[in-house]
Motif scaffolding. Structure first.
Motif, mmCIF file in Angstrom:
data_model
loop_
_atom_site.group_PDB
_atom_site.id
_atom_site.type_symbol
_atom_site.label_atom_id
_atom_site.label_comp_id
_atom_site.label_asym_id
_atom_site.label_seq_id
_atom_site.Cartn_x
_atom_site.Cartn_y
_atom_site.Cartn_z
ATOM 1 N N CYS A 157 8.815 -1.702 5.418
ATOM 2 C CA CYS A 157 7.213 -0.655 5.894
ATOM 3 C C CYS A 157 8.643 1.077 5.538
ATOM 4 O O CYS A 157 9.693 0.515 6.438
ATOM 5 C CB CYS A 157 6.746 -0.178 6.379
ATOM 6 S SG CYS A 157 5.898 -1.842 5.380
ATOM 7 N N SER A 198 4.772 -1.801 2.319
ATOM 8 C CA SER A 198 4.030 -1.001 2.979
ATOM 9 C C SER A 198 4.824 0.764 2.750
ATOM 10 O O SER A 198 5.939 0.836 2.647
ATOM 11 C CB SER A 198 2.979 0.117 3.058
ATOM 12 O OG SER A 198 2.616 -1.700 2.647
ATOM 13 N N CYS A 242 0.936 -1.488 -0.038
ATOM 14 C CA CYS A 242 -0.318 -0.041 0.028
ATOM 15 C C CYS A 242 1.445 1.494 0.101
ATOM 16 O O CYS A 242 2.094 1.149 0.733
ATOM 17 C CB CYS A 242 -1.211 -0.086 0.690
ATOM 18 S SG CYS A 242 -1.913 -1.164 1.126
ATOM 19 N N SER A 243 0.554 2.276 -0.816
ATOM 20 C CA SER A 243 1.095 2.959 -0.810
ATOM 21 C C SER A 243 0.041 4.833 -0.660
ATOM 22 O O SER A 243 -0.554 4.723 -1.172
ATOM 23 C CB SER A 243 1.725 3.655 -1.925
ATOM 24 O OG SER A 243 1.254 3.188 -3.415
#
Length: 342
Positions: free
Chosen positions: A280, A262, A245-246
């Motif tokens: 992350c 992410s 996810c970004s």
């Protein structure tokens, strides 16, 4: 007659000085040996206790397939509590463990969590997800285009998918046939209501610039490959798993959070254990502050205590130093936090 004066630098003084230095070195080495012995003893005790407890959890998981279905909820509840206890024990023991030992223990915990989740999904399937014919009355708004779960709408059938569908066999085999899925949407505003979400697994995958509001108490939340999205979720009874996810903003309450691979995400978090991140960067955390009607009843349904929130307790699996904070996450400053979600 006056006693002889010891002149600095004289032979007796130099002998006494060397003797004191020698004794200091001996004492220092003795203390170091004692410290090493203590650390070794602590490490040995940790390994014996930790891996013995891991074996007991594995034994419980090995027996669930033959156990009466009525006993499965209590067994899985006990397994999850044992895993959480092991996580806390590992965290408290990091100060005297070697990096290799920490990594091996973390890998064992990951395998236990994965096995437990897979078995629970397989043996305790949730009720089938289905669309209801009743119309959900929402307050009118000039600037929203929400697609509300529960309405007869073509967009629902395209964007919200029952995991048992033929075109989603791969996803349903991984996340369970009962999973409620939002897949492959761009620039949409989507809403899932509590009647269809409660006690069901939810999967959000391949969303770009979407806003998703999920009212109710899902069982688990999986998020994969989200970009520039805002995801608002009610209390989740078990775990949130997020990958790839970004540039997203999340708000949810859960028992545990696992965030992988992410970057540049802000999480308004309520978590009763400790959040875990891995691979992350640029992760920011703040207290959960999204609210809606009936939210307290959903906390009760999810089995979460609204008063227990470890939102700023984050374990970074890529940062094992206990002396310095991880550079991969930070607390979002109060002045930068969102005050309204409308």
């Amino acid at each position: 007659m006056d006693p002889p004066v010891v002149v600095e630098g004289s032979l007796p003084d130099r002998i006494n000085k060397r003797d004191r230095e020698r004794k200091n070195v001996i004492e220092k080495r003795r203390e170091e040996r004692q410290q090493l012995a203590v650390e070794s003893e602590q490490s040995s005790y940790f390994k014996e206790t930790f891996y013995s407890s891991c074996s007991k959890v594995k034994d419980m998981l090995n027996t669930v397939s033959s156990a009466p279905i009525s006993t499965l909820p209590s067994i899985f509840d006990k397994v999850n509590k044992e895993i959480l206890t092991l996580k806390n024990y590992l965290h408290q023991s990091k100060m005297f463990l070697k990096v290799y030992d920490i990594r091996k223990a973390q890998e064992n915990l990951q395998m236990l969590e994965s096995d437990a989740l897979e078995l629970e999904t397989k043996l305790l399937p949730k009720k089938k997800f289905g669309f209801k014919n009743r119309r959900v009355v929402k307050k009118p708004s000039d600037n929203t285009h929400d697609v509300t779960d529960g309405l007869k709408d073509l967009k629902i059938s395209e964007g919200i998918v029952n995991g048992s569908g033929n075109q989603n066999k791969k996803l349903s085999s991984k996340h369970g046939d009962s999973a409620c899925m939002l897949l492959g949407k761009v620039d949409e505003r989507l809403v899932l209501d509590a009647e269809n979400v409660n006690k069901n697994d939810v999967l959000l995958s391949d969303l770009t610039r979407c806003t998703v509001r999920i009212y109710g108490a899902p069982s688990t939340l999986h998020m994969v490959n989200l970009k520039q999205c805002t995801i608002l979720v009610g209390p989740i009874s078990s775990s949130v798993f997020a990958h790839d996810c970004s540039d997203c903003t999340f708000a949810f309450a859960c028992q545990q959070l696992r965030l992988h691979s992410s970057s540049n995400c802000t999480i308004y978090l309520h978590v009763t254990s400790r959040a875990i991140i891995e691979d992350c960067t640029k992760i920011r955390v703040a207290p959960y502050n999204w609210s809606y009607e009936d939210q307290l009843s959903h906390f009760n349904l999810a089995g979460l205590d609204p008063k227990i929130n470890n939102w700023n307790c984050v374990d970074d699996f890529n940062w094992l130093s206990s002396e310095k904070s991880s550079p991969n996450w930070s607390v979002l400053e109060p002045e930068s936090r969102l005050k309204s979600w409308d």
